[in-house]
Enzyme design. Structure first.
Site, PDB file in Angstrom:
ATOM      1  N   VAL B  14      39.833  -3.913  -3.866  1.00 14.14           N
ATOM      2  CA  VAL B  14      39.173  -2.608  -3.788  1.00 14.14           C
ATOM      3  C   VAL B  14      38.131  -2.585  -2.675  1.00 14.14           C
ATOM      4  O   VAL B  14      37.975  -1.581  -1.977  1.00 14.14           O
ATOM      5  CB  VAL B  14      38.524  -2.225  -5.140  1.00 14.14           C
ATOM      6  CG1 VAL B  14      37.888  -0.838  -5.057  1.00 14.14           C
ATOM      7  CG2 VAL B  14      39.588  -2.227  -6.243  1.00 14.14           C
ATOM      8  N   LYS B 105      34.855  -1.400 -14.886  1.00 16.37           N
ATOM      9  CA  LYS B 105      35.031  -0.808 -16.214  1.00 16.37           C
ATOM     10  C   LYS B 105      34.416  -1.679 -17.308  1.00 16.37           C
ATOM     11  O   LYS B 105      33.845  -1.160 -18.272  1.00 16.37           O
ATOM     12  CB  LYS B 105      36.512  -0.562 -16.485  1.00 16.37           C
ATOM     13  CG  LYS B 105      37.365  -1.803 -16.371  1.00 16.37           C
ATOM     14  CD  LYS B 105      38.820  -1.489 -16.104  1.00 16.37           C
ATOM     15  CE  LYS B 105      39.128  -0.959 -14.759  1.00 16.37           C
ATOM     16  NZ  LYS B 105      39.207  -1.983 -13.695  1.00 16.37           N
ATOM     17  N   GLU B 129      33.513   6.537 -11.021  1.00 20.17           N
ATOM     18  CA  GLU B 129      34.822   7.197 -11.043  1.00 20.17           C
ATOM     19  C   GLU B 129      35.936   6.169 -10.910  1.00 20.17           C
ATOM     20  O   GLU B 129      36.957   6.241 -11.572  1.00 20.17           O
ATOM     21  CB  GLU B 129      34.916   8.214  -9.897  1.00 20.17           C
ATOM     22  CG  GLU B 129      36.238   8.935  -9.802  1.00 20.17           C
ATOM     23  CD  GLU B 129      36.398  10.007 -10.880  1.00 20.17           C
ATOM     24  OE1 GLU B 129      35.722  11.044 -10.810  1.00 20.17           O
ATOM     25  OE2 GLU B 129      37.240   9.796 -11.798  1.00 20.17           O
ATOM     26  N   GLY B 134      42.006   4.784 -11.509  1.00 19.01           N
ATOM     27  CA  GLY B 134      42.156   4.661 -10.056  1.00 19.01           C
ATOM     28  C   GLY B 134      41.592   5.851  -9.303  1.00 19.01           C
ATOM     29  O   GLY B 134      40.440   6.232  -9.475  1.00 19.01           O
ATOM     30  N   GLY B 187      53.344  -8.146  -8.407  1.00 19.26           N
ATOM     31  CA  GLY B 187      51.925  -7.861  -8.191  1.00 19.26           C
ATOM     32  C   GLY B 187      51.335  -6.810  -9.113  1.00 19.26           C
ATOM     33  O   GLY B 187      50.229  -6.335  -8.886  1.00 19.26           O
ATOM     34  N   GLU B 190      48.420  -9.712 -13.473  1.00 22.92           N
ATOM     35  CA  GLU B 190      47.715 -10.903 -13.014  1.00 22.92           C
ATOM     36  C   GLU B 190      48.386 -12.166 -13.532  1.00 22.92           C
ATOM     37  O   GLU B 190      49.168 -12.121 -14.475  1.00 22.92           O
ATOM     38  CB  GLU B 190      46.279 -10.876 -13.555  1.00 22.92           C
ATOM     39  CG  GLU B 190      45.532  -9.583 -13.322  1.00 22.92           C
ATOM     40  CD  GLU B 190      44.882  -9.533 -11.962  1.00 22.92           C
ATOM     41  OE1 GLU B 190      44.831 -10.602 -11.299  1.00 22.92           O
ATOM     42  OE2 GLU B 190      44.424  -8.465 -11.552  1.00 22.92           O
ATOM     43  N   ASP B 201      41.395  -3.876 -21.013  1.00 22.97           N
ATOM     44  CA  ASP B 201      41.161  -2.973 -19.878  1.00 22.97           C
ATOM     45  C   ASP B 201      41.174  -1.516 -20.342  1.00 22.97           C
ATOM     46  O   ASP B 201      40.264  -0.745 -20.043  1.00 22.97           O
ATOM     47  CB  ASP B 201      42.264  -3.234 -18.838  1.00 22.97           C
ATOM     48  CG  ASP B 201      42.208  -2.280 -17.673  1.00 22.97           C
ATOM     49  OD1 ASP B 201      42.865  -1.215 -17.731  1.00 22.97           O
ATOM     50  OD2 ASP B 201      41.505  -2.579 -16.687  1.00 22.97           O
ATOM     51  N   LYS B 205      38.021   1.413 -20.611  1.00 20.72           N
ATOM     52  CA  LYS B 205      38.111   2.738 -19.998  1.00 20.72           C
ATOM     53  C   LYS B 205      37.978   3.850 -21.037  1.00 20.72           C
ATOM     54  O   LYS B 205      37.314   4.855 -20.802  1.00 20.72           O
ATOM     55  CB  LYS B 205      39.442   2.881 -19.248  1.00 20.72           C
ATOM     56  CG  LYS B 205      39.585   1.969 -18.034  1.00 20.72           C
ATOM     57  CD  LYS B 205      41.037   1.954 -17.570  1.00 20.72           C
ATOM     58  CE  LYS B 205      41.246   1.062 -16.364  1.00 20.72           C
ATOM     59  NZ  LYS B 205      42.695   0.878 -16.075  1.00 20.72           N
ATOM     60  N   GLY B 302      45.328   0.066  -7.446  1.00 24.58           N
ATOM     61  CA  GLY B 302      45.791  -0.097  -6.068  1.00 24.58           C
ATOM     62  C   GLY B 302      44.610   0.025  -5.136  1.00 24.58           C
ATOM     63  O   GLY B 302      43.633   0.718  -5.413  1.00 24.58           O
TER      64      GLY B 302
END
Lengths: 427, 427
Positions: B14, B105, B129, B134, B187, B190, B201, B205, B302
């Site tokens: 990122v 997050k 955000e 994403g 990809g 992980e 995760d 969120k 991404g």
């Protein structure tokens, strides 16, 4: 808590919805926005509408001067629609130092530059989330979510009336006139449906949205517009056989040859994200160079959904210390007009009546090929009538000019009885 | 033009994406936002990453003190992830009067109250955000588009790894282990996929998103969490026969009994808007009391999509005169915890091995009925093995507690060899 005084101009569908949202959700807004939003005045020539909503007599007026001269009013909400008297009212509000929130797509698409001049001079804001796609925050997304992107394309279903009609035709196999009548009976189409079915409504919206997306002023006259009044049930049926769904699409693209802004019927594959957007629902599919594809979906019209967008703008206006202005040179000066490309690149669905004699198909395909039109799919129905059969072509990506020349060439052929339909196919 | 100095902490996926967006689209941002955004400093322990991006040597540092003491830095972007050192870095930035933009997050979901205290004390902002979905501006929509609404429910697919795995299992009929391996090779997962596949995760969120949606602090411990590691290919196949698609859903609901915040596998009808959200795409379906249904869809992860959200927050931070703060009492104090309802109302898919003897089905259905579980659909496969057949029930809306008791009851029956699967079905 900051107090915000609101005047509502017009108590029709959206105006009454706005009043309801502000009263029923007053405390929700106070809690989440720290704003005490109060309706201080209502402009309505039919005072009975106001009384039915329970609005205090002292707040009801038929005088715009009284509204814009009222020191308790901070934000004026225009939800009358159309050019006049809305334009005069909004101008008066801006000149008297009131920010304006409007749902008026026609007025903004045609008079944005002029109104913004008054807004800037008086250091107030002009907001119009509710003018496009009902309660779906497409404008907020473009201005506050897509800042990092060059928006390369925007494809949407942004008129609920036409989407309702086409969905009906698709599901029930009905013709246009029948589906229109059903839409009118269910309140999804006006008694005079012209603005919707001829694509005017969608063209106003796409002019606004593409200006924001591309940071260039796109005017209504830049928009190619074709409505749904000539759509035939047979093409919807044959398109479905080939795996396509017919929609009225509003499209904005940034290309090397210029900006494309267009509204017209188009087939999309049934697996396309927009294919399943049915009835009164709208959706906009954006492609940003960094964020890739984003889609927003929701109710594109309706009293409370549209009022939700109006109230969102009231809150947005009240929580900014500086008004928001269009981030481009907002002008109607033809000398500064954005470069428009009308030679669209598109796939096409083409339906012909072709002679069932030997060599006919070869000659037809030949004319297409000579004019640079590549053929992707062909469907010839076995039944022929009076020596002519229905043949459908789905072309590869073709330039509009090439397609037009090919059509002229086909019309010259004896083997072609008629060119029945030409409908774009959007990938 | 207003100049904005940015420091990027971390040049991973990122961080490097953020640097690319800020350099490649510098002029786009300048034009549309009137902001000259410059990267003034980069914190990265591996200086080679910075050099490969072409960042000037003088801007590269491994010292957070140097970054937060730099007067040219206005906004600090934290894109390292995890609790430490991110928490220490963000705290240092806030205490030194720098606004913070983060994609973290886990940190926000766990430490939001504490970090916001530092932000408020130093009159700077904390923006995230990029921590949820994403590049899709779901947070901006909740805070700047839904102000008029009580958000009554939020249902989403908000983890790309698990959606990719489940989509693979659905399309190819593969088992979980195979699909996970494919995801890792491509990809999308992980090497250690725990955070994604166990639903952590998504739970981080949904804690953040439901707090914003409901204007009440929902913490990670309030979230019911169940991942996809026990999903069996046979259930995906049988669900498909019944017209359902399996997703990992993140759900937040406001009910009379309290707030529901949960992450778990669930079937949706194949006509549900979320059913066609495939692979690495995410979507969130919101229901507001005024705007009705809205859905946002796009890439949930991404480099460039997430960076698009980071940069959107940089612009948002820079164009506000007052920082944005959470519009609710942001606290971890258990005494002020929101009332949580864990007795969810849901439909269920239940797969059993049932004896093929006479009366077996009757006894099974009887236990369900006695425990308040209504049956909507039944599928019994003709083949039986060792005297037991597969039977699937789809129930009507049932309370979690009733379903749990019914399962206990079924396990007591001789006629039930085993309760193979229990999966919620979301309407």
């Amino acid at each position: 808590m900051k107090k915000v005084g609101v005047a509502i101009l017009g108590l029709g569908v959206v105006g009454s919805g706005t009043y309801r949202v502000l009263t029923e959700n007053h405390d929700r807004i106070a809690k989440s926005q720290n704003l005490d939003v109060q309706v201080e005045a209502v402009l309505e020539i039919n005072p009975e509408r106001a009384r039915m909503l329970g609005i205090e007599e002292r707040k009801i007026t038929a005088s715009i001067a009284e509204v814009v001269g009222n020191p308790a009013v901070d934000v004026v909400v225009e939800v009358i629609g159309g050019i006049e008297p809305a334009k005069t009212f909004i101008t008066a509000a801006l000149k008297n130092g009131k920010s304006v929130v409007t749902a008026n797509k026609e007025l903004i698409s045609k008079c944005w530059a002029e109104l913004e001049t008054y807004a800037r001079r008086n250091h107030v804001g002009l907001y119009f989330e509710a003018s496009c796609v009902g309660g779906v925050p497409i404008i907020r997304t473009l201005t506050e979510g897509m800042q990092a992107n060059n928006v390369q394309s925007m494809v949407g279903i942004i008129n609920g009336t036409t989407n309702y009609i086409l969905s009906k035709m698709s599901k029930e196999g009905s013709d246009y006139a029948t589906a229109l009548r059903q839409a009118q009976e269910c309140g999804f189409a006006e008694a005079d449906p012209t603005a919707d079915v001829e694509g005017y409504d969608a063209s106003y919206k796409i002019a606004i949205l593409s200006s924001l997306a591309l940071s260039e002023r796109v005017t209504v006259s830049d928009v190619f517009r074709q409505g749904i009044t000539d759509v035939q049930a047979v093409d919807i049926r044959l398109g479905a056989e080939l795996g396509y769904v017919l929609k009225l699409l509003a499209i904005a693209k940034n290309t090397e040859k210029g900006v494309e802004a267009r509204v017209h019927p188009a087939f999309v594959s049934k697996t396309h994200p927009l294919a399943s957007v049915d009835g009164p629902f709208n959706a906009v599919l954006l492609h940003g160079d960094m964020v890739d594809d984003i889609m927003l979906y929701g109710r594109g019209a309706g009293s409370l959904p549209t009022a939700s967008a109006v109230v969102s703008d009231i809150c947005y206006a009240a929580t900014r210390s500086e008004p928001w202005y269009a981030p481009f040179r907002n002008t109607d000066d033809p000398a500064e007009a954005v470069k428009i490309n009308t030679n669209f690149l598109s796939q096409y669905y083409l339906r012909l009546f072709v002679s069932d004699q030997k060599g006919a198909l070869s000659r037809v395909a030949g004319v297409l090929g000579e004019n640079g039109v590549g053929i992707r799919e062909v469907l010839q129905k076995g039944e022929s009538k009076d020596g002519f059969a229905t043949v459908i072509f789905i072309t590869h990506q073709t330039e509009e000019n090439d397609m037009s020349r090919a059509i002229e060439g086909l019309k010259q052929l004896d083997e072609v009885k008629s060119v029945e339909s030409l409908i774009r196919v959007e990938q």
